[in-house]
Design an enzyme around this catalytic site. Structure first.
Site: not given
Ligand code: GLY
Length: 289
Positions: A220, A167, A196-198, A218
């Site tokens: 997510g 990221t 979908v992550g963070d 990281g």
């Molecule tokens: N930090 C990015 C994701 O986990 O998608």
């Protein structure tokens, strides 16, 4: 008034031959943002421009160079926030777009906070965004990563995917003391379609208020569970210096979950912080009084 920008290009087990070019890419993106700040531009414009530069650099897992889903597709997420207005824009599961952060910025300027899937695509069309071919986002390196994750190629030592987070993000404070944060990602290699992550979730992968701006990288799911970006902002609001706030937020991540990653912080005085619990995080920071 000190102006400052910090960018990151991901954290994890990064192959030695990629570290130098990754750090150089971060420095170049930080310079793009700093030029805007030096001309009196806003923190919001600076973080968007820095993240666009990282998205355009095929070295990073965002925009061109994004990783592939289990189906071999590219689904990207991005989010951006301005601290003093609390305006937020985010997009998730975006395909065939070179700069998801620019679309997130457009959402920020709309009455909405987050758009996904077909609605986000329609919004992009309405606002004149040009879509590209899938192949224009695809790099040889990500194709190889995907083939290894699919078991079609032998794994390499640094290919422990849960320890590789590509990221990208930027945080900045401008000459008026206004703060902004932006984060963009292709997600996690071989992720389930629709995951979908963070990165596009406010308070999780990015946050900005009148005290601090934060961008995370990281695994997510744990950054979401613990709302790490907002926690870091709250640590600054409670009086911790930016560096200690970064360390405290990553300590929460380690203490309450098994997640790995890192984050960057800037406060309204231009103090910067960065911390990670992986072997390395690629980043660059610039300050000017
Ligand atoms: N930090 C990015 C994701 O986990 O998608």
């Amino acid at each position: 008034m000190t102006i400052a920008i910090v960018v990151h290009g991901g954290a994890g087990n990064i192959a030695q031959e990629r570290v130098e070019s990754g750090m150089a890419g971060c420095r170049a993106a930080a310079l793009v943002g700093m030029e805007i700040l030096k001309r009196g531009g806003s923190a919001l414009d600076a973080v968007e421009a820095a993240v666009r530069a990282l998205e355009d650099n095929p070295h990073f897992n965002a925009g061109t160079g994004s990783c592939l889903t289990s189906e071999g597709n590219i689904e990207m997420d991005a989010g951006i926030m301005e601290g003093h207005t609390l305006q937020v824009g985010a997009v998730a599961n975006i395909q065939r777009l070179k700069n998801p952060i620019a679309l997130a910025r457009k959402v920020l300027e709309s009455p909405h906070v987050m758009l996904v899937a077909r609605g986000a695509e329609e919004f992009a069309h309405e606002n004149g965004f040009a879509f590209c071919a899938f192949e224009e986002l695809l790099t040889e390196r990500q194709k190889m990563n995907w083939m290894r994750a699919q078991g079609k190629l032998a794994a390499e030592p640094e290919d422990v995917e849960e320890k590789k987070h590509g990221t990208v993000g930027a945080v900045a404070v401008d000459s008026e003391g206004h703060l902004a944060a932006a984060t963009s990602t292709g997600g996690i290699v071989n992720k389930r379609p629709g995951r979908v992550g963070d990165s596009p979730l406010v308070g999780c992968g990015f946050y900005a208020d009148e005290h601090a701006a934060i961008s995370c990288t990281g695994y997510g799911e744990d950054f979401i569970r613990l709302m790490i970006a907002r926690r870091a902002a709250d640590f600054v609001a409670s009086g911790l210096p930016a560096q200690q706030a970064a360390e405290a937020a990553i300590a929460v991540l380690g203490a309450r979950a098994t997640g790995t990653g890192g984050l960057i912080v800037v406060d309204r005085e231009g103090n910067v912080g960065y911390h990670w619990n992986t072997p390395l995080m690629m980043y660059a920071a610039l300050q000017e009084a």
